[in-house]
Design an enzyme around this catalytic site. Structure first.
Site, short mmCIF file in Angstrom:
data_model
loop_
_atom_site.label_atom_id
_atom_site.label_comp_id
_atom_site.label_asym_id
_atom_site.label_seq_id
_atom_site.Cartn_x
_atom_site.Cartn_y
_atom_site.Cartn_z
N ASP A 138 0.86 -1.19 0.00
CA ASP A 138 0.00 0.00 0.00
C ASP A 138 0.89 1.23 0.00
OD1 ASP A 138 -2.57 1.27 0.07
OD2 ASP A 138 -2.16 1.83 2.13
N GLU A 167 0.90 5.81 0.38
CA GLU A 167 0.24 7.09 0.60
C GLU A 167 0.95 8.12 -0.27
OE1 GLU A 167 -2.48 7.29 2.17
OE2 GLU A 167 -2.42 5.34 3.18
N HIS A 216 -4.33 11.00 5.39
CA HIS A 216 -3.24 10.23 6.02
C HIS A 216 -2.54 10.95 7.16
CE1 HIS A 216 -0.74 12.79 3.53
NE2 HIS A 216 -1.15 12.20 2.41
N HIS A 237 -5.46 6.93 7.30
CA HIS A 237 -4.81 5.95 6.43
C HIS A 237 -3.31 5.89 6.75
CE1 HIS A 237 -8.00 5.61 3.05
NE2 HIS A 237 -8.56 5.85 4.21
N ASP A 239 -2.40 -0.29 6.79
CA ASP A 239 -3.39 -0.77 5.83
C ASP A 239 -2.91 -2.03 5.11
OD1 ASP A 239 -4.82 1.39 6.63
OD2 ASP A 239 -4.73 2.48 4.74
#
Length: 238
Positions: A10, A12, A64, A160, A165
Site C-alpha cells: 500500500d 500514501e 493520512h 490511512h 493498511d
C-alpha cells in the site's frame, strides 16, 4: 515444498491529479509492504516514509495525516529504490485498487531514468478490489468494508497508513482466498480438516445446536396432535 511468496503493498501520496493521469505531478510519501509465505504472514515487512520534494495537498493530509514537515528529513524515492525492489523480488504483489498504487510506483520509476521495467512487468499483480467485486457483487468493497465483513478489528484505523493498511489487507486477502475454495460438504472428514486450518477464522464457523431429548419428545407429541386434528397422515420417524 516450493515457497509461495506474496507481498501485500500500500502507498500514501501527496495527492491526486483529477485531470488526466491521477499520479502525474504527485509523489509517493509512504510505502508499506507485508510478506506472506505459504499463506502465513511472516512479519518480514518493508516500510519507509519518503521525502516527496513537493508540498502535500490539504485533502490528502486529511486522509493520512502526514505533513511536509514530518517528511523533510526522510529519504528520497531514489534512496530507497534498491532495497524496495530487492524486497519485491520473486513475489506476487497484492494491492487493493492496484491501478492507483502501480501508477504511482511506475511514475516514480520513470522519473529516476533507470533501466528498470514497470512493476507490472516484473511482478504478478493481484488486485483485491477486483477479487472482492466478484465475491461480493453489488456490495461496498472498500478496505474498511471488507475488514468489517471478515470481523477484522479496525478500531485503530482513524487515518490511512500504508504499513497499517497493508497489514489489514494481508489478513483480508487470506480470508478472501480461503473463502473462495469450495467447501467439501459431502465429506465430513475433509470438511473438519478444512475448518481446522489456522487461516480459517473462528468467526466463520457456525455452531450447530442439536435438539435435546425433551425437545425431540415434545416435537413428536406436537406432530401427533396435529395429525389428530387435521385427519391427515403424518409419518413419524424414530
Amino acid at each position: 515444498m516450493k515457497k509461495d511468496r506474496k507481498v501485500v503493498l500500500d502507498t500514501e501520496t501527496t495527492g491526486m491529479n483529477f485531470t488526466g493521469c491521477f499520479y502525474e505531478n504527485h509523489r509517493i510519501i509512504e510505502i508499506g509492504a507485508v510478506e506472506i509465505i505459504n499463506n502465513h504472514i511472516t512479519g518480514n515487512n518493508f516500510h519507509s516514509y519518503i521525502f516527496p520534494e513537493r508540498s502535500i495537498d490539504k485533502n490528502a493530509f486529511k486522509i493520512h495525516g502526514i505533513s511536509s514537515n514530518f517528511l523533510s528529513c526522510k529519504p528520497k524515492f531514489s534512496e530507497i529504490i534498491v532495497p524496495f525492489l530487492t524486497y519485491l523480488d520473486n513475489s506476487d504483489l497484492i494491492i487493493h485498487n492496484a491501478k492507483f498504487d502501480i501508477g504511482f510506483i511506475n511514475y516514480e520509476l520513470s522519473m529516476l531514468k533507470l533501466n528498470v521495467k514497470n512493476i507490472s512487468e516484473n511482478c504478478n499483480i493481484i488486485d483485491t478490489l477486483s477479487m472482492a467485486r466478484k465475491i461480493f457483487p453489488g456490495k461496498k468493497n472498500t478496505l474498511d468494508s471488507l475488514c468489517t465483513r471478515y470481523k477484522i478489528d479496525i478500531t485503530n484505523r482513524t487515518i490511512h497508513s500504508a504499513i497499517y493498511d497493508a497489514k489489514l489487507l494481508a489478513k483480508v486477502y487470506i480470508f478472501m482466498t480461503n473463502f473462495q475454495k469450495s467447501l467439501p460438504i459431502f465429506d465430513n472428514n475433509v470438511f473438519e480438516n478444512y475448518l481446522s486450518k489456522k487461516a480459517y477464522s473462528k468467526h466463520a464457523r457456525s455452531k450447530i445446536l442439536l435438539a435435546t431429548e425433551h425437545e425431540s419428545i415434545s416435537h413428536k407429541n406436537y406432530l401427533k396432535y396435529m395429525m389428530n386434528i387435521s385427519g391427515k397422515c403424518i409419518w413419524l420417524t424414530e
